[in-house]
Design a protein around this motif. Structure first.
Motif, PDB file in Angstrom:
ATOM      1  N   ARG A   1       0.831  -1.210   0.000  1.00 52.29           N
ATOM      2  CA  ARG A   1       0.000   0.000   0.000  1.00 52.29           C
ATOM      3  C   ARG A   1       0.865   1.260   0.000  1.00 52.29           C
ATOM      4  NH1 ARG A   1      -1.713   4.025   2.828  1.00 52.29           N
ATOM      5  NH2 ARG A   1      -0.381   3.492   4.618  1.00 52.29           N
ATOM      6  N   LEU A   2       1.913   1.259   0.812  1.00 53.01           N
ATOM      7  CA  LEU A   2       2.792   2.422   0.888  1.00 53.01           C
ATOM      8  C   LEU A   2       3.441   2.717  -0.467  1.00 53.01           C
ATOM      9  CD1 LEU A   2       4.612   1.837   4.293  1.00 53.01           C
ATOM     10  CD2 LEU A   2       3.056   3.726   3.743  1.00 53.01           C
ATOM     11  N   LEU A   3       3.888   1.671  -1.137  1.00 53.42           N
ATOM     12  CA  LEU A   3       4.543   1.875  -2.428  1.00 53.42           C
ATOM     13  C   LEU A   3       3.558   2.392  -3.467  1.00 53.42           C
ATOM     14  CD1 LEU A   3       7.006   1.695  -4.227  1.00 53.42           C
ATOM     15  CD2 LEU A   3       6.470  -0.723  -4.643  1.00 53.42           C
ATOM     16  N   ALA A   4       2.366   1.826  -3.500  1.00 46.62           N
ATOM     17  CA  ALA A   4       1.363   2.272  -4.474  1.00 46.62           C
ATOM     18  C   ALA A   4       0.995   3.735  -4.234  1.00 46.62           C
ATOM     19  CB  ALA A   4       0.123   1.386  -4.385  1.00 46.62           C
ATOM     20  N   GLU A   5       0.876   4.121  -2.970  1.00 48.73           N
ATOM     21  CA  GLU A   5       0.539   5.505  -2.640  1.00 48.73           C
ATOM     22  C   GLU A   5       1.664   6.457  -3.037  1.00 48.73           C
ATOM     23  OE1 GLU A   5      -0.242   8.180   1.383  1.00 48.73           O
ATOM     24  OE2 GLU A   5      -0.806   6.064   1.392  1.00 48.73           O
ATOM     25  N   PHE A   6       2.901   6.056  -2.764  1.00 46.61           N
ATOM     26  CA  PHE A   6       4.030   6.909  -3.112  1.00 46.61           C
ATOM     27  C   PHE A   6       4.163   7.047  -4.626  1.00 46.61           C
ATOM     28  CE2 PHE A   6       8.546   7.840  -3.853  1.00 46.61           C
ATOM     29  CZ  PHE A   6       8.715   8.931  -3.014  1.00 46.61           C
ATOM     30  N   ALA A   7       3.902   5.957  -5.352  1.00 46.02           N
ATOM     31  CA  ALA A   7       3.997   5.998  -6.811  1.00 46.02           C
ATOM     32  C   ALA A   7       2.926   6.911  -7.408  1.00 46.02           C
ATOM     33  CB  ALA A   7       3.864   4.595  -7.387  1.00 46.02           C
ATOM     34  N   ARG A   8       1.759   6.928  -6.803  1.00 45.10           N
ATOM     35  CA  ARG A   8       0.699   7.812  -7.302  1.00 45.10           C
ATOM     36  C   ARG A   8       1.062   9.277  -7.096  1.00 45.10           C
ATOM     37  NH1 ARG A   8      -2.825   3.863  -5.161  1.00 45.10           N
ATOM     38  NH2 ARG A   8      -2.950   5.013  -3.190  1.00 45.10           N
ATOM     39  N   HIS A   9       1.637   9.576  -5.941  1.00 43.71           N
ATOM     40  CA  HIS A   9       1.955  10.970  -5.606  1.00 43.71           C
ATOM     41  C   HIS A   9       3.358  11.054  -4.991  1.00 43.71           C
ATOM     42  CE1 HIS A   9      -2.237  11.915  -6.366  1.00 43.71           C
ATOM     43  NE2 HIS A   9      -2.594  10.977  -5.507  1.00 43.71           N
ATOM     44  N   PRO A  10       4.416  10.929  -5.796  1.00 45.38           N
ATOM     45  CA  PRO A  10       5.772  11.024  -5.254  1.00 45.38           C
ATOM     46  C   PRO A  10       6.014  12.385  -4.593  1.00 45.38           C
ATOM     47  CG  PRO A  10       5.782  10.200  -7.509  1.00 45.38           C
ATOM     48  CD  PRO A  10       4.409  10.708  -7.250  1.00 45.38           C
ATOM     49  N   LEU A  11       6.646  12.347  -3.449  1.00 42.09           N
ATOM     50  CA  LEU A  11       6.963  13.581  -2.729  1.00 42.09           C
ATOM     51  C   LEU A  11       8.350  14.040  -3.152  1.00 42.09           C
ATOM     52  CD1 LEU A  11       5.656  12.497   0.808  1.00 42.09           C
ATOM     53  CD2 LEU A  11       4.466  13.835  -0.936  1.00 42.09           C
TER      54      LEU A  11
END
Length: 290
Positions: free
Chosen positions: A137-147
């Motif tokens: 989940r963390l990776l998918a979220e980061f990939a959607r919106h990289p900081l």
């Protein structure tokens, strides 16, 4: 003539491509499809290398959390993959030397295959834990919106500096080689990170640089490959020493283990011959970066 793509555009593509490759290869690793564990492990390592190589350009906290989580998962994959490699190296060596003794095959190959099956079953269990679900989940979220730190910066400038930094890391590690497996392994890891970062830059924005990025990727691959084979041969030699001792205590012939040991050390030494040319290629390509 424009200034080219922004760091935000290229870095987002790099992160999404790396994350997608991790997600796409996980099922095959869990199902133990041919080369599945190896391919997934490569993608996990590539993701971690990209996150590390882009450290000044992306949010440090988010990237570090992902690197830790996928570092733990990569470690589990590595335990399984290393056993598989050891069995493959042993099988190749026994075949090349024409060894047919079933006791030797049992100790060096069959036992490793059995160990692989046990450890892979454990890998399947770990893939179903809450930690694994949260990691995905963390990776998918980061990939959607990289900081990103400075998404408006010029990608060419930011990534040239990142590549130069990784090239320096390779050279620094090479300068600390003292003949130990650990020191060579440090060079190998640095070469691997340089390779994966250069490949990711090339794949995400092929127009950004010229042939120097291909040269960095190839040199990093040469370093990673030769030192990986070097390490595999030395690990196999250590396994041979242990197997020889067990065979001797069991009253079995040990001469074949001595022959295999000599061959393993010879293979390890031969793999170091390509290291210096690859390091020279890193220096040359890095110097040509804009």
């Amino acid at each position: 003539m424009g200034h080219g793509p922004t760091a935000g555009e290229v870095l987002t593509t790099m992160v999404r491509q790396a994350a997608g490759a991790v997600a796409e290869t996980e099922a095959a690793a869990i199902a133990d499809e041919p080369d599945g564990v190896h391919q997934h492990r490569v993608r996990v390592r590539r993701l971690r290398s990209i996150l590390a190589g882009l450290r000044p350009l992306i949010d440090e906290v988010a990237a570090q959390r992902l690197r830790v989580e996928y570092g733990a998962w990569g470690g589990q994959l590595g335990l399984v993959r290393d056993i598989e490699v050891l069995a493959d190296v042993a099988e190749e060596a026994l075949t090349d030397l024409g060894v047919e003794d079933p006791q030797v095959w049992r100790r060096l190959v069959d036992a490793r295959r059995e160990e692989y099956r046990r450890d892979h079953a454990r890998l399947v269990e770990l893939a179903e834990t809450p930690r694994a679900v949260e990691r995905t989940r963390l990776l998918a979220e980061f990939a959607r919106h990289p900081l990103l730190v400075d998404p408006a910066a010029r990608a060419r400038d930011a990534l040239a500096e990142a590549l130069r930094r990784e090239a320096r890391r390779v050279r620094d590690a090479a300068g600390r080689v003292d003949g130990t497996i650990a020191s060579y392994h440090a060079v190998r890891k640095a070469g691997r990170r340089l390779r994966y970062l250069a490949e990711a830059v090339r794949d995400a924005a092929p127009e950004l640089f010229g042939a120097e990025v291909d040269e960095l990727a190839e040199a990093g691959d040469d370093i990673h490959g030769s030192l990986g084979d070097h390490r595999d041969a030395l690990v196999f030699a250590h396994t041979l020493e242990q197997a020889r001792a067990l065979a001797g205590r069991a009253g079995e012939p040990v001469l074949v283990y001595d022959e295999l040991l000599a061959d393993a050390h010879a293979r390890a030494g031969a793999k170091l011959e390509s290291l210096d040319p690859a390091l020279a290629a890193v220096r040359h390509a890095a110097h040509r970066l804009p």
